[in-house]
Design a protein around this motif. Structure first.
Motif, PDB file in Angstrom:
ATOM      1  N   PRO A  84      44.318  44.933  31.022  1.00  0.00           N
ATOM      2  CA  PRO A  84      43.502  44.136  30.096  1.00  0.00           C
ATOM      3  C   PRO A  84      42.032  44.526  30.094  1.00  0.00           C
ATOM      4  CG  PRO A  84      44.029  42.858  32.076  1.00  0.00           C
ATOM      5  CD  PRO A  84      44.826  44.121  32.144  1.00  0.00           C
ATOM      6  N   ALA A 128      38.414  39.853  30.831  1.00  0.00           N
ATOM      7  CA  ALA A 128      38.997  40.325  32.092  1.00  0.00           C
ATOM      8  C   ALA A 128      37.943  41.033  32.940  1.00  0.00           C
ATOM      9  CB  ALA A 128      40.164  41.268  31.808  1.00  0.00           C
ATOM     10  N   SER A 159      35.066  42.713  27.885  1.00  0.00           N
ATOM     11  CA  SER A 159      36.284  41.898  27.857  1.00  0.00           C
ATOM     12  C   SER A 159      36.169  40.757  28.859  1.00  0.00           C
ATOM     13  CB  SER A 159      37.505  42.760  28.194  1.00  0.00           C
ATOM     14  OG  SER A 159      37.448  43.197  29.546  1.00  0.00           O
TER      15      SER A 159
END
Length: 303
Positions: free
Chosen positions: A251, A160, A158
């Motif tokens: 996230p 994040a 991800s």
């Protein structure tokens, strides 16, 4: 292997974590021994709940869960990973590898002769814990996975996580408590933030927290990738009770629970839940609620 031990006085001001410290000696893989700290509460003959923390926390993260689970009659064991908490901290970043950490946690299970384990894992606690479930499925009776995953590097990480990885390497002073604060939803008191900083009096103690983000497999050729692939083959045969309790405000691991539901047979029919108003460190935000989820899960799936 060169290492540092955090002086005990660094922990003296912590008032909400009064558990008796226990220590094991684990092989450093270089001919020496390292001291590994763990909390061991509840009846010694009680069903075992093994709670594994991640980066950059320590067993203090589970303080809101230990009491309720012990009160329900279970034995709770919460180790500090090497490099974290009250455990010894090797000083060279090269001393930290996925395999070494796996072997160190495995030593906890072996030395304490743990069986019929209920695993609670979050963050790196899942990377290590799920590998151990895959490799020693006979020792584990149940699993609760929260905000974690076992990546192989075959799929893109991800944004994040990649941002976190970059930050962790570029920031001049690694802000341990600041990271915990930034990944929780609820406000944290100065005392709680000080408790997360306590294991690391200065930057020389932080080789582990610096290196951990780089050990996560984000490319297919990571040293741990193939072993993690093999672990997934085993997890796809794991039929014992497996529940997820991810939070709604993380996230980094969002969506990982759905992958587990799809691939791990033990997930079928379980009361999977989403913890509302919980950040990445949901044990800090919603520890009491997560303990309730755990106890309900264990009661619904007796040994």
């Amino acid at each position: 292997m060169q290492y540092l031990t955090t002086p005990e006085h660094c922990f003296e001001q912590i008032t909400d974590f009064s558990y008796t410290p226990h220590f094991l000696q684990v092989d450093d893989n270089e001919g020496g021994l390292l001291k590994l700290h763990y909390v061991d509460e509840g009846p010694k003959d009680g069903d075992v709940v093994l709670m594994l923390h991640g980066e950059p926390s320590w067993s203090y993260l589970y303080r809101k869960m230990i009491g309720p689970v012990v009160a329900a009659g279970y034995r709770v064991i919460t180790p500090d990973l090497i490099g974290f908490g009250k455990s010894d901290k090797p000083t060279e970043r090269s001393d930290y590898t996925f395999q070494r950490h796996l072997d160190w946690v495995r030593q906890v299970i072996i030395q304490l002769d743990l069986k019929d384990i209920t695993l609670v894992c979050q963050d790196w606690g899942g990377l290590l814990g799920l590998r151990l479930v895959a490799e020693h499925s006979d020792l584990f009776a149940r699993v609760l996975a929260a905000n974690t995953m076992l990546p192989t590097g075959d799929h893109s990480a991800s944004e994040a996580f990649l941002n976190w990885q970059t930050f962790s390497q570029e920031v001049e002073v690694f802000p341990v408590a600041g990271i915990i604060k930034g990944a929780t939803v609820s406000p944290l008191s100065p005392e709680v933030l000080a408790a997360y900083d306590a294991p690391f009096p200065d930057e020389t103690y932080k080789a582990g927290v610096r290196q951990f983000p780089l050990l996560v497999p984000t490319t297919p050729d990571n040293p741990a990738s193939q072993d993690n692939r093999l672990a997934w083959e085993s997890l796809q045969q794991f039929k014992k009770p497996f529940i997820t309790a991810f939070s709604d405000s993380d996230p980094v691991t969002a969506g990982g629970d759905k992958i587990m539901h799809k691939l791990i047979p033990g997930c079928e029919g379980q009361a999977h839940t989403t913890i509302e108003q919980g950040g990445h460190f949901l044990q800090e935000d919603k520890g009491e609620q997560l303990a309730e989820v755990l106890l309900t899960f264990m009661n619904a799936n007796p040994l």
